[in-house]
Design a protein around this motif. Structure first.
Motif, PDB file in Angstrom:
ATOM      1  N   VAL A 182      44.870  27.146   8.597  1.00 56.71           N
ATOM      2  CA  VAL A 182      43.823  25.965   8.279  1.00 56.71           C
ATOM      3  C   VAL A 182      42.435  26.086   8.094  1.00 56.71           C
ATOM      4  O   VAL A 182      41.892  26.922   8.931  1.00 56.71           O
ATOM      5  CB  VAL A 182      44.084  24.907   9.222  1.00 56.71           C
ATOM      6  CG1 VAL A 182      43.234  23.539   8.956  1.00 56.71           C
ATOM      7  CG2 VAL A 182      45.666  24.537   9.692  1.00 56.71           C
ATOM      8  N   GLU A 183      41.894  25.793   6.985  1.00 55.85           N
ATOM      9  CA  GLU A 183      40.735  25.982   6.827  1.00 55.85           C
ATOM     10  C   GLU A 183      39.905  24.567   6.302  1.00 55.85           C
ATOM     11  O   GLU A 183      40.422  23.821   5.820  1.00 55.85           O
ATOM     12  CB  GLU A 183      40.432  27.087   5.334  1.00 55.85           C
ATOM     13  CG  GLU A 183      41.202  28.222   5.578  1.00 55.85           C
ATOM     14  CD  GLU A 183      41.215  29.116   4.254  1.00 55.85           C
ATOM     15  OE1 GLU A 183      41.496  30.332   4.364  1.00 55.85           O
ATOM     16  OE2 GLU A 183      40.981  28.484   3.349  1.00 55.85           O
ATOM     17  N   HIS A 184      38.536  24.531   6.540  1.00 60.11           N
ATOM     18  CA  HIS A 184      38.006  23.332   6.363  1.00 60.11           C
ATOM     19  C   HIS A 184      36.988  23.680   4.961  1.00 60.11           C
ATOM     20  O   HIS A 184      36.599  24.603   5.069  1.00 60.11           O
ATOM     21  CB  HIS A 184      36.987  22.860   7.573  1.00 60.11           C
ATOM     22  CG  HIS A 184      35.802  23.644   8.011  1.00 60.11           C
ATOM     23  ND1 HIS A 184      34.671  23.540   7.289  1.00 60.11           N
ATOM     24  CD2 HIS A 184      35.928  24.744   8.791  1.00 60.11           C
ATOM     25  CE1 HIS A 184      33.765  24.435   7.826  1.00 60.11           C
ATOM     26  NE2 HIS A 184      34.388  25.086   8.666  1.00 60.11           N
ATOM     27  N   LEU A 185      37.027  22.619   4.270  1.00 57.56           N
ATOM     28  CA  LEU A 185      36.455  22.555   2.972  1.00 57.56           C
ATOM     29  C   LEU A 185      34.775  22.344   3.080  1.00 57.56           C
ATOM     30  O   LEU A 185      33.972  22.674   2.086  1.00 57.56           O
ATOM     31  CB  LEU A 185      36.911  21.593   2.049  1.00 57.56           C
ATOM     32  CG  LEU A 185      38.324  21.663   1.646  1.00 57.56           C
ATOM     33  CD1 LEU A 185      38.885  20.315   0.947  1.00 57.56           C
ATOM     34  CD2 LEU A 185      38.445  22.684   0.663  1.00 57.56           C
ATOM     35  N   ALA A 186      34.275  21.816   4.287  1.00 58.23           N
ATOM     36  CA  ALA A 186      32.704  21.450   4.293  1.00 58.23           C
ATOM     37  C   ALA A 186      32.611  20.416   3.578  1.00 58.23           C
ATOM     38  O   ALA A 186      31.451  20.175   2.904  1.00 58.23           O
ATOM     39  CB  ALA A 186      31.963  22.686   4.238  1.00 58.23           C
ATOM     40  N   GLY A 187      33.396  19.500   3.392  1.00 59.91           N
ATOM     41  CA  GLY A 187      33.461  18.446   2.374  1.00 59.91           C
ATOM     42  C   GLY A 187      34.399  18.123   1.221  1.00 59.91           C
ATOM     43  O   GLY A 187      34.539  19.268   0.513  1.00 59.91           O
ATOM     44  N   LEU A 188      34.816  17.092   0.773  1.00 56.43           N
ATOM     45  CA  LEU A 188      35.814  17.008  -0.410  1.00 56.43           C
ATOM     46  C   LEU A 188      35.039  17.476  -1.620  1.00 56.43           C
ATOM     47  O   LEU A 188      35.708  17.664  -2.608  1.00 56.43           O
ATOM     48  CB  LEU A 188      36.428  15.777  -0.121  1.00 56.43           C
ATOM     49  CG  LEU A 188      37.708  15.450  -0.943  1.00 56.43           C
ATOM     50  CD1 LEU A 188      38.893  16.320  -0.706  1.00 56.43           C
ATOM     51  CD2 LEU A 188      38.214  14.017  -0.958  1.00 56.43           C
ATOM     52  N   ASP A 189      33.841  17.235  -1.657  1.00 58.01           N
ATOM     53  CA  ASP A 189      33.309  17.495  -2.920  1.00 58.01           C
ATOM     54  C   ASP A 189      33.298  19.062  -3.348  1.00 58.01           C
ATOM     55  O   ASP A 189      33.349  19.383  -4.561  1.00 58.01           O
ATOM     56  CB  ASP A 189      31.776  17.288  -2.881  1.00 58.01           C
ATOM     57  CG  ASP A 189      31.423  15.728  -2.993  1.00 58.01           C
ATOM     58  OD1 ASP A 189      32.323  14.867  -3.390  1.00 58.01           O
ATOM     59  OD2 ASP A 189      30.333  15.425  -2.469  1.00 58.01           O
ATOM     60  N   ASN A 190      33.835  19.759  -2.334  1.00 54.72           N
ATOM     61  CA  ASN A 190      33.817  21.423  -2.871  1.00 54.72           C
ATOM     62  C   ASN A 190      35.424  21.541  -3.042  1.00 54.72           C
ATOM     63  O   ASN A 190      35.850  22.825  -3.419  1.00 54.72           O
ATOM     64  CB  ASN A 190      33.680  22.335  -1.392  1.00 54.72           C
ATOM     65  CG  ASN A 190      32.200  22.108  -1.115  1.00 54.72           C
ATOM     66  OD1 ASN A 190      31.166  21.903  -1.906  1.00 54.72           O
ATOM     67  ND2 ASN A 190      31.932  21.667   0.368  1.00 54.72           N
ATOM     68  N   LEU A 191      36.277  20.668  -3.292  1.00 58.40           N
ATOM     69  CA  LEU A 191      37.703  20.913  -3.476  1.00 58.40           C
ATOM     70  C   LEU A 191      37.910  21.508  -4.813  1.00 58.40           C
ATOM     71  O   LEU A 191      38.453  22.633  -4.798  1.00 58.40           O
ATOM     72  CB  LEU A 191      38.349  19.624  -3.432  1.00 58.40           C
ATOM     73  CG  LEU A 191      40.138  19.472  -3.534  1.00 58.40           C
ATOM     74  CD1 LEU A 191      40.736  20.718  -2.748  1.00 58.40           C
ATOM     75  CD2 LEU A 191      40.465  18.252  -3.605  1.00 58.40           C
ATOM     76  N   ALA A 192      37.397  21.007  -5.831  1.00 53.59           N
ATOM     77  CA  ALA A 192      37.627  21.490  -7.181  1.00 53.59           C
ATOM     78  C   ALA A 192      37.176  23.065  -7.391  1.00 53.59           C
ATOM     79  O   ALA A 192      37.761  23.863  -7.794  1.00 53.59           O
ATOM     80  CB  ALA A 192      36.945  20.682  -8.193  1.00 53.59           C
TER      81      ALA A 192
END
Length: 279
Positions: free
Chosen positions: A145-155
């Motif tokens: 499991v990893e965290h994105l540090a915000g959904l804006d970084n998903l793409a």
């Protein structure tokens, strides 16, 4: 010596030599403190020991990790000096046959090579709660499991990861409701990416109110930082104080709301289906 001498009790000590005791605080994981000397502020992420003593590891908001000696009054909490000490390790209780997620616990579990597939969550708190409840299951399956540090970084993260058959990504999203920004950011990501989520503003709200000892989560007006507003209305202090309450209250899936439980279970199934089928 007589009290009439005018000197009083010479063993009582001079007022200028008396020191106010500094509280000793257990350096539990995620406790946020400030280095009293240099001002570095971070959360406790571990400890280290060398020939010249014991040290605590602090990680700041930018992910930088630094070591600090566990010295007397070397840290500040809410601006007040404290002495950090290592938490006391309690004897392990007899292990339940069930994991925190309610699944059958696998005894004698050995480290497993991680699957190529991943589960991504928005932030550190999401990752911590998923680990708290599903950590055993994920280690059994070899899922990271990893965290994105915000959904804006998903793409950007998807472009770098390049999902495909046998290399899937499951994404857990807060506030995944029709018409929300989050729904727009997670649309049309392809067959090897599954997005699930819950309707709550923040993952804290996916913890049952009874688990944290409240009747309900406060309503925070739009535009106000949700965690700060919740802590102010509940008298919990800072968001760091509030997080310690929330994290400490969760011991199993029973402490979570059903939408979060279902969302995580679907992601675990999605990223392990190739592994289960033996392909």
């Amino acid at each position: 010596m007589s009290s009439r001498s005018g000197y009083g009790d010479i063993f009582a000590g001079h007022a200028r030599t008396k020191r106010t005791p500094v509280p000793r605080v257990a350096a539990t994981p995620d406790l946020v403190v400030e280095d009293a000397e240099g001002g570095f502020c971070g959360a406790v992420v571990g400890f280290d020991r060398s020939y010249d003593g014991e040290f605590v590891k602090l990680e700041d908001a930018q992910g930088r990790v630094r070591l600090f000696a566990l010295r007397e009054a070397a840290f500040l909490i809410d601006g007040k000096p404290v002495t950090l000490v290592r938490p006391v390790t309690r004897p392990a209780a007899p292990e339940s046959a069930r994991s925190a997620s309610g699944s059958t616990r696998v005894a004698g579990l050995r480290a497993k090579v991680a699957l190529p597939s991943r589960i991504w969550v928005e932030g550190v708190h999401d990752a911590a709660l998923v680990e708290r409840v599903w950590g055993h299951d994920l280690r059994v399956e070899g899922v990271v499991v990893e965290h994105l540090a915000g959904l804006d970084n998903l793409a950007d993260r998807l472009a770098e990861f390049r999902p495909g058959p046998g290399r899937r990504v499951g994404v857990l999203v807060d506030h995944l409701v029709t018409g929300s920004k989050e729904t727009g950011l997670t649309a049309g990501l392809g067959p090897d990416v599954l997005v699930t989520g819950h309707p709550y503003i923040d993952v804290w709200e996916a913890v049952r109110p009874a688990a944290v000892g409240i009747a309900e989560w406060p309503r925070v007006p739009r535009g106000e930082d949700w965690k700060t507003g919740v802590c102010r209305r509940l008298g919990w202090g800072t968001p760091q104080d509030g997080w310690r309450r929330v994290y400490g209250a969760v011991t199993s899936f029973r402490d979570l709301e059903a939408p979060l439980i279902g969302a995580v279970e679907r992601l675990v199934d999605f990223v392990t289906i190739d592994n289960l089928s033996g392909s």
